[in-house]
Each structure stands twice: as C-alpha cells, then as structure tokens.
Enzyme design. Structure first.
Site, PDB file in Angstrom:
ATOM      1  N   ALA A  10      88.789 105.102 172.313  1.00  0.00           N
ATOM      2  CA  ALA A  10      89.134 104.286 171.145  1.00  0.00           C
ATOM      3  C   ALA A  10      88.115 103.179 170.906  1.00  0.00           C
ATOM      4  O   ALA A  10      88.452 102.098 170.432  1.00  0.00           O
ATOM      5  CB  ALA A  10      90.526 103.684 171.343  1.00  0.00           C
ATOM      6  N   GLY A  12      85.147 103.560 169.102  1.00  0.00           N
ATOM      7  CA  GLY A  12      84.318 103.732 167.901  1.00  0.00           C
ATOM      8  C   GLY A  12      84.734 102.794 166.778  1.00  0.00           C
ATOM      9  O   GLY A  12      85.867 102.330 166.714  1.00  0.00           O
ATOM     10  N   ARG A  16      83.345 105.883 158.861  1.00  0.00           N
ATOM     11  CA  ARG A  16      83.764 106.679 157.697  1.00  0.00           C
ATOM     12  C   ARG A  16      85.042 106.156 157.051  1.00  0.00           C
ATOM     13  O   ARG A  16      85.386 106.540 155.944  1.00  0.00           O
ATOM     14  CB  ARG A  16      83.929 108.153 158.122  1.00  0.00           C
ATOM     15  CG  ARG A  16      82.616 108.840 158.429  1.00  0.00           C
ATOM     16  CD  ARG A  16      82.815 110.167 159.165  1.00  0.00           C
ATOM     17  NE  ARG A  16      83.055 109.981 160.599  1.00  0.00           N
ATOM     18  CZ  ARG A  16      83.186 110.969 161.482  1.00  0.00           C
ATOM     19  NH1 ARG A  16      83.139 112.223 161.071  1.00  0.00           N
ATOM     20  NH2 ARG A  16      83.392 110.722 162.759  1.00  0.00           N
ATOM     21  N   LYS A  23      89.123 101.595 163.277  1.00  0.00           N
ATOM     22  CA  LYS A  23      89.756 102.860 162.905  1.00  0.00           C
ATOM     23  C   LYS A  23      91.084 103.112 163.609  1.00  0.00           C
ATOM     24  O   LYS A  23      92.093 103.389 162.957  1.00  0.00           O
ATOM     25  CB  LYS A  23      88.806 104.028 163.170  1.00  0.00           C
ATOM     26  CG  LYS A  23      89.468 105.366 162.904  1.00  0.00           C
ATOM     27  CD  LYS A  23      88.511 106.500 162.781  1.00  0.00           C
ATOM     28  CE  LYS A  23      88.071 107.035 164.114  1.00  0.00           C
ATOM     29  NZ  LYS A  23      87.274 108.263 163.937  1.00  0.00           N
ATOM     30  N   GLY A  78      78.407 107.528 172.509  1.00  0.00           N
ATOM     31  CA  GLY A  78      78.980 108.875 172.479  1.00  0.00           C
ATOM     32  C   GLY A  78      80.223 108.999 173.351  1.00  0.00           C
ATOM     33  O   GLY A  78      80.520 108.128 174.161  1.00  0.00           O
ATOM     34  N   ASP A 103      92.027 108.818 167.671  1.00  0.00           N
ATOM     35  CA  ASP A 103      92.176 109.096 166.236  1.00  0.00           C
ATOM     36  C   ASP A 103      92.870 110.431 165.974  1.00  0.00           C
ATOM     37  O   ASP A 103      92.774 110.988 164.890  1.00  0.00           O
ATOM     38  CB  ASP A 103      90.816 109.028 165.517  1.00  0.00           C
ATOM     39  CG  ASP A 103      89.835 110.105 165.961  1.00  0.00           C
ATOM     40  OD1 ASP A 103      90.123 110.818 166.953  1.00  0.00           O
ATOM     41  OD2 ASP A 103      88.776 110.232 165.319  1.00  0.00           O
ATOM     42  N   TYR A 366     120.805  82.024 143.979  1.00  0.00           N
ATOM     43  CA  TYR A 366     119.842  81.828 145.060  1.00  0.00           C
ATOM     44  C   TYR A 366     120.535  81.028 146.158  1.00  0.00           C
ATOM     45  O   TYR A 366     120.957  79.897 145.945  1.00  0.00           O
ATOM     46  CB  TYR A 366     118.593  81.061 144.579  1.00  0.00           C
ATOM     47  CG  TYR A 366     117.750  80.645 145.767  1.00  0.00           C
ATOM     48  CD1 TYR A 366     117.162  81.608 146.571  1.00  0.00           C
ATOM     49  CD2 TYR A 366     117.598  79.312 146.131  1.00  0.00           C
ATOM     50  CE1 TYR A 366     116.434  81.257 147.699  1.00  0.00           C
ATOM     51  CE2 TYR A 366     116.873  78.943 147.260  1.00  0.00           C
ATOM     52  CZ  TYR A 366     116.295  79.929 148.042  1.00  0.00           C
ATOM     53  OH  TYR A 366     115.592  79.583 149.163  1.00  0.00           O
ATOM     54  N   ALA A 423     132.993  74.806 137.609  1.00  0.00           N
ATOM     55  CA  ALA A 423     131.803  75.463 137.067  1.00  0.00           C
ATOM     56  C   ALA A 423     130.843  74.437 136.478  1.00  0.00           C
ATOM     57  O   ALA A 423     131.261  73.418 135.933  1.00  0.00           O
ATOM     58  CB  ALA A 423     132.221  76.461 135.995  1.00  0.00           C
ATOM     59  N   ARG A 440     130.073  67.024 136.346  1.00  0.00           N
ATOM     60  CA  ARG A 440     129.374  67.380 135.115  1.00  0.00           C
ATOM     61  C   ARG A 440     129.857  66.418 134.037  1.00  0.00           C
ATOM     62  O   ARG A 440     130.923  65.798 134.173  1.00  0.00           O
ATOM     63  CB  ARG A 440     129.690  68.821 134.698  1.00  0.00           C
ATOM     64  CG  ARG A 440     131.146  69.025 134.398  1.00  0.00           C
ATOM     65  CD  ARG A 440     131.509  70.475 134.137  1.00  0.00           C
ATOM     66  NE  ARG A 440     132.916  70.587 133.783  1.00  0.00           N
ATOM     67  CZ  ARG A 440     133.699  71.581 134.112  1.00  0.00           C
ATOM     68  NH1 ARG A 440     133.242  72.574 134.837  1.00  0.00           N
ATOM     69  NH2 ARG A 440     134.948  71.588 133.723  1.00  0.00           N
TER      70      ARG A 440
HETATM   71  C1  UD1 Z   1      84.860 114.645 168.310  1.00  0.00           C
HETATM   72  C2  UD1 Z   1      84.258 115.783 169.159  1.00  0.00           C
HETATM   73  C3  UD1 Z   1      84.400 117.101 168.384  1.00  0.00           C
HETATM   74  C4  UD1 Z   1      85.843 117.359 168.038  1.00  0.00           C
HETATM   75  C5  UD1 Z   1      86.464 116.146 167.304  1.00  0.00           C
HETATM   76  C6  UD1 Z   1      87.968 116.334 167.195  1.00  0.00           C
HETATM   77  C7  UD1 Z   1      82.408 114.800 170.421  1.00  0.00           C
HETATM   78  C8  UD1 Z   1      80.944 114.631 170.531  1.00  0.00           C
HETATM   79  N1  UD1 Z   1      82.855 115.510 169.387  1.00  0.00           N
HETATM   80  O1  UD1 Z   1      84.093 114.531 167.120  1.00  0.00           O
HETATM   81  O2  UD1 Z   1      83.891 118.175 169.168  1.00  0.00           O
HETATM   82  O3  UD1 Z   1      85.942 118.521 167.234  1.00  0.00           O
HETATM   83  O4  UD1 Z   1      86.241 114.924 168.040  1.00  0.00           O
HETATM   84  O5  UD1 Z   1      88.569 115.325 166.431  1.00  0.00           O
HETATM   85  O6  UD1 Z   1      83.133 114.341 171.291  1.00  0.00           O
HETATM   86  N2  UD1 Z   1      84.470 107.110 170.687  1.00  0.00           N
HETATM   87  C9  UD1 Z   1      84.259 106.151 171.643  1.00  0.00           C
HETATM   88  N3  UD1 Z   1      82.977 105.837 171.982  1.00  0.00           N
HETATM   89  C10 UD1 Z   1      81.892 106.448 171.424  1.00  0.00           C
HETATM   90  C11 UD1 Z   1      82.129 107.427 170.431  1.00  0.00           C
HETATM   91  C12 UD1 Z   1      83.425 107.750 170.092  1.00  0.00           C
HETATM   92  O7  UD1 Z   1      85.203 105.580 172.194  1.00  0.00           O
HETATM   93  O8  UD1 Z   1      80.774 106.088 171.799  1.00  0.00           O
HETATM   94  C13 UD1 Z   1      85.864 107.439 170.319  1.00  0.00           C
HETATM   95  C14 UD1 Z   1      86.184 107.149 168.883  1.00  0.00           C
HETATM   96  O9  UD1 Z   1      86.753 105.854 168.730  1.00  0.00           O
HETATM   97  C15 UD1 Z   1      87.200 108.229 168.525  1.00  0.00           C
HETATM   98  C16 UD1 Z   1      86.866 109.361 169.495  1.00  0.00           C
HETATM   99  O10 UD1 Z   1      86.047 108.820 170.494  1.00  0.00           O
HETATM  100  O11 UD1 Z   1      88.531 107.828 168.745  1.00  0.00           O
HETATM  101  C17 UD1 Z   1      86.152 110.521 168.811  1.00  0.00           C
HETATM  102  O12 UD1 Z   1      84.961 110.024 168.195  1.00  0.00           O
HETATM  103  P1  UD1 Z   1      84.523 110.513 166.754  1.00  0.00           P
HETATM  104  O13 UD1 Z   1      83.272 109.824 166.416  1.00  0.00           O
HETATM  105  O14 UD1 Z   1      85.652 110.429 165.820  1.00  0.00           O
HETATM  106  O15 UD1 Z   1      84.172 112.049 167.084  1.00  0.00           O
HETATM  107  P2  UD1 Z   1      84.182 113.274 166.081  1.00  0.00           P
HETATM  108  O16 UD1 Z   1      82.931 113.252 165.296  1.00  0.00           O
HETATM  109  O17 UD1 Z   1      85.450 113.324 165.353  1.00  0.00           O
HETATM  110 CA    CA Z   2      87.225 112.001 165.140  1.00  0.00          CA
END
Ligand code: UD1
Ligand code: CA
Length: 457
Positions: A10, A12, A16, A23, A78, A103, A366, A423, A440
């Site tokens: 969680a 990210g 988008r 998010k 990542g 998410d 009121y 009244a 009144r």
């Molecule tokens: C990811 C998967 C994809 C899968 C999809 C399903 C990867 C590389 N790809 O893609 O294969 O089909 O989910 O929904 O894993 N997050 C972090 N730190 C980071 C990056 C992401 O905590 O550095 C968290 C985000 O907050 C999110 C989750 O990981 O909750 C997934 O990241 P997101 O960027 O949404 O991955 P997708 O592109 O959806």
């Molecule tokens: Ca996602």
C-alpha cells in the site's frame, strides 16, 4: 498448524487516480480500500499482518491503527522492493505468506482462504491467484508452459504480441513459502519496461530453481478488480454495493430497488425492515427490525431502533428510538437523542437535542440545544432561539408542556412541567409548572377604521 503471515502492498501514490488522497485510502462503500483488505485478512488465521506504506504513510497508519503492523517503503521502486521492506519483520520466519495489494478490495475471504488452503496442501513454494479477464489490458499475464504449469508472469508493458493475447491475469495476490520468498527477492532485477522491481518475477526465479509453483484460479474476475483509476473505483463501488445489498436481503431486509440503494460496508439492518429507493445509509449506522427507511433518505452514523419510519429525511450522528416517525423532509443533526414514539414531522430541524418519549414536533420547527421531556407538543412554527451570535444556550421543556404555534423560546429558558404557552409568544422568562404564559401584544380592533382611511383621500 502452519504459521501464517500477510503483507499488504500500500505504498504507491496511485498517480492514475489523479487525487490528493492516497490511492488506498479512497473509500469503496464508505471504507478505504486498504481497510477492506485488512478486515478481510483479519477473518483468516494469520499470525502477523504487515502493511507496506509510503505515500501518505501517516494517514494510512492512522486509519489502520491496531489492525496491522507497518513498514515504510521510502521510494516506490516496485512491488518486489515493497515486499523487501518487510524482511526485517518477517524474513527469518517459517510459514506461509499471503501477499495482496491494497488496491484490490473485492477479493473475498473465501477466495483468500481457498488460495491458502491449496498452497499449503500442494506444498508449493508459490501459488498465484489468477483470473480470466475479458479485457486483460493493464494486468500482468500468466504464461504457462507446454504442460500447462505456470512458467512466469509478464507485465502488460513488457509483453510481446503473443503474451498480450493471454487472458489469464495475475490478480496481484499470492501465497509464498516465506523463506523461499525472501531468498528469491534478492535476485529480482529492475531490467524491464518500467525500471521497477516486479514481485511477479519471483515466480520465474522459483521455477528456475525447480521449485513447485502453482496457480489458483478464481471463476469470478469481478472480485479481482484492481482499482487504479476512478473508472475502476466506480466499478468496485458498484460490485461491492450489490454484494452488500444481497447480504442484507438474505438476512431478511427488503430492498425495493437495489440499484438505487447505497449502504456502507459496516451498516447493520434488522429483518423485516424495508429500504425504499434513493436511500443512502452510511458509516456505523445500525437499524433495527421492522423499520421503513426512505425513499430518498440519508442516514449517517445513526442508531435507529425498531418499527421506526424515516421518510425523505436526513439524519446524522444521532440515536432514534422505536416507533418513531420522522419526515417527510426532516433534518436530524448530530448529537440528538430521540426517544420512542416521537414524531418529527415535515420541515422540522432538530440539533443536539434530547426528545422525550411520545413528544411531537409535527411541522416547521427548529429545536436546537434543547431537552424536551415526555408527551410535549411543540406547535407548528415554534423555535428555540439558542444562539446570540456568540454562544449557544439551553432550552428546557419539561413533561406534558404544550407549546402553542409560532412561539419563540429565547434560551436560556425553562418551561416547567404541564405549562401552556400561548400561540405567538416570545418566551424570555422561565414558565412555572402548570402556568399559561402569554407573551405577545394584545390585539386591538379599530372599528370602521378602513372606511375612515378611504374617505381621507
Ligand atoms: C500489479 C502487478 C500485476 C497485476 C496487478 C493486479 C506488479 C509488477 N504487477 O500491477 O501483475 O496484474 O497488480 O492488480 O506487481 N506498491 C507499493 N510499492 C511500490 C509499487 C506498488 O507498495 O513500489 C503497491 C501499490 O500501492 C498497490 C500495489 O502495490 O497497492 C500494486 O501496485 P500497482 O502499481 O497498482 O501495480 P499494477 O500496475 O496494478
Ligand atoms: Ca493495481
């Protein structure tokens, strides 16, 4: 019993979503999506839950306080890098680790549980939760070898033409053997289209070591929806809403038009209650049995007892008794306590008021900052004058008082038991028990005055 751990991703930002709100904190049916995930996991037998936070860490931690431990991912490099941050917390442990994205709020407890069960029964080092998508755009694709075994996962952005045609997708949920997971994570590289460390690459790494990797496929693509933008958010809301409404209907609640009924996740409703169209029930609201709510009513954080009617009205942060009638077009504002058998009629606003059993305010009033006893009748158009521009004052109306129409009760003021107010009175002094207060100007009739006026011209 095998030790079980869970890691929730969680960290990210959710670019988008184009939002100031992180998010995973965007609500789906009134609850942040990451909290849905955490609450679902709490229903599994998991020893230790770790949430990886980064963007908006403080807000996410505050929201999930007491439900999870946290690790920080300073830079979002990542999903594999995100899981690495849990190494200090979990790295040396033996057991099964469930990994799920913050998410994907729709993945059910049943699916998570079935995934874990298969993983543990097969003794696999990794089990991926997959689904079949009509439109797999954006998802990682499950690439199987000639034997039909999972060989690797390829991200949409890295996929070749053949791989893009694959409709079996990675849901982002996995079970791993904990030790194998952290060992494999060390070997993940970021040489790919996004320059990120991908968690799904762990699958290929384990395969290369001849470890057993399996997939568990869910029939229901809908539940695996990953919320990356507002379109998916609305979709998630729609799916979750339908689920919630079905749950209540199965419990004996009548919902006349489920497509137009909006009930938050944690709302409780008793059987034989009827919910009419256009009704929104939010927060920690609790509604008893045999009530009728709606049409077009909004109830936020209210507790309502049995056999109560609420019609075309807005109620928030208040408690309502049984056999109460509210509306049409009433407004019950926070901190009100409405006792049994009360009637709050049309165009009546109540704020921070205790309203005793059997009392009525049937039209156009009121009543704010007041304590109203039992069997009080508040006539049409009467108001409490509770505010002098700086401070709020209390109005006390004891049992069996009758307030005549269009009266002003200028607070602080007390109307004692059984008193009558004529009244049109503006009451500024306390009224003794059983007294009649008339405040009144007396009426003066000037005989033939109109004729005189006309002849003066
Ligand atoms: C990811 C998967 C994809 C899968 C999809 C399903 C990867 C590389 N790809 O893609 O294969 O089909 O989910 O929904 O894993 N997050 C972090 N730190 C980071 C990056 C992401 O905590 O550095 C968290 C985000 O907050 C999110 C989750 O990981 O909750 C997934 O990241 P997101 O960027 O949404 O991955 P997708 O592109 O959806
Ligand atoms: Ca996602």
């Amino acid at each position: 019993m095998i030790n079980r751990f869970a890691v929730i991703l969680a960290a990210g930002q959710g670019t988008r979503m184009k939002s100031k709100l992180y998010k995973v904190l965007h609500p789906v049916c009134g609850k942040p999506m990451v909290e849905h995930v955490v609450d679902h996991i709490s229903q599994l037998e998991v020893n230790h839950v770790v949430t990886v936070v980064g963007y908006g860490a403080e807000m996410v931690k505050e929201r999930l306080q007491g439900k999870s431990d946290f690790v920080i991912q300073e830079e979002q490099l990542g999903t594999a890098h995100a899981v690495m941050q849990a190494k200090d917390a979990l790295g040396d442990k033996r057991g099964t680790t469930l990994i799920i994205c913050g998410d994907t709020p729709l993945i059910t407890v049943e699916t998570m549980s079935a995934l874990m069960k298969q993983h543990e029964e097969t003794g696999a080092k990794a089990t991926v939760l997959t689904a079949h998508a009509e439109d797999p755009t954006g998802y990682g694709r499950i690439i199987r070898n000639a034997d039909g075994d999972v060989a690797k996962i390829v991200e949409h952005k890295d996929a070749n033409e053949e791989e893009l045609k694959v409709k079996e997708i990675n849901t982002g949920t996995y079970c791993f053997d904990n030790e194998a997971l952290f060992e494999a994570l060390d070997n993940v590289s970021n040489e790919n289209a996004q320059g990120e460390y991908y968690l799904p690459d762990v699958i290929e790494i384990l395969k290369a070591k001849n470890e057993l990797v399996t997939a568990y496929s869910t029939e229901d693509f809908e539940e695996t929806l990953g919320v990356n933008d507002r379109i998916a958010l609305a979709e998630a809301e729609r799916i979750m809403r339908a689920r919630i409404n079905k749950k209540h209907m199965k419990n004996g609640v009548t919902i006349i038009d489920p497509a137009n009924t909006y009930i938050d996740t944690d709302v409780v409703i008793g059987s034989d209650t009827v919910i009419l169209p256009g009704t929104v029930i939010q927060g920690a609201s609790k509604i008893g049995e045999g009530c009728e709510i709606g049409p077009n009513s909004e109830i936020n954080n209210c507790e309502i007892s049995h056999n109560t009617f609420v019609q075309q009205s807005v109620l928030s942060d208040s408690s309502i008794g049984s056999n109460v009638k509210i509306g049409p077009f009433a407004h019950i504002r926070p901190d009100s306590d409405i006792q049994d058998e009360v009637k709050i009629g049309n165009f009546v606003e109540i704020k921070k008021t205790y309203f005793g059993k059997g009392s009525k305010a049937s039209h156009l009033s009121y009543i704010g900052d007041a304590e109203v006893g039992r069997n009080v009748n508040i006539g049409c158009g009467s108001i409490t004058v509770n505010y002098d521009g700086r401070n709020k004052f209390l109005t006390k109306i004891d049992d069996d008082v009758f307030v005549g129409c269009n009266s002003n009760l200028v607070a602080p003021v007390t109307v004692n038991e059984g008193a009558y107010i004529a009244a049109g009175s503006t009451i500024t002094d306390d009224v003794p028990e059983s007294a009649l207060a008339i405040a009144r100007a007396r009426q003066v009739n000037k005989e033939n005055y109109v004729e005189k006026l006309k002849s003066n011209k």
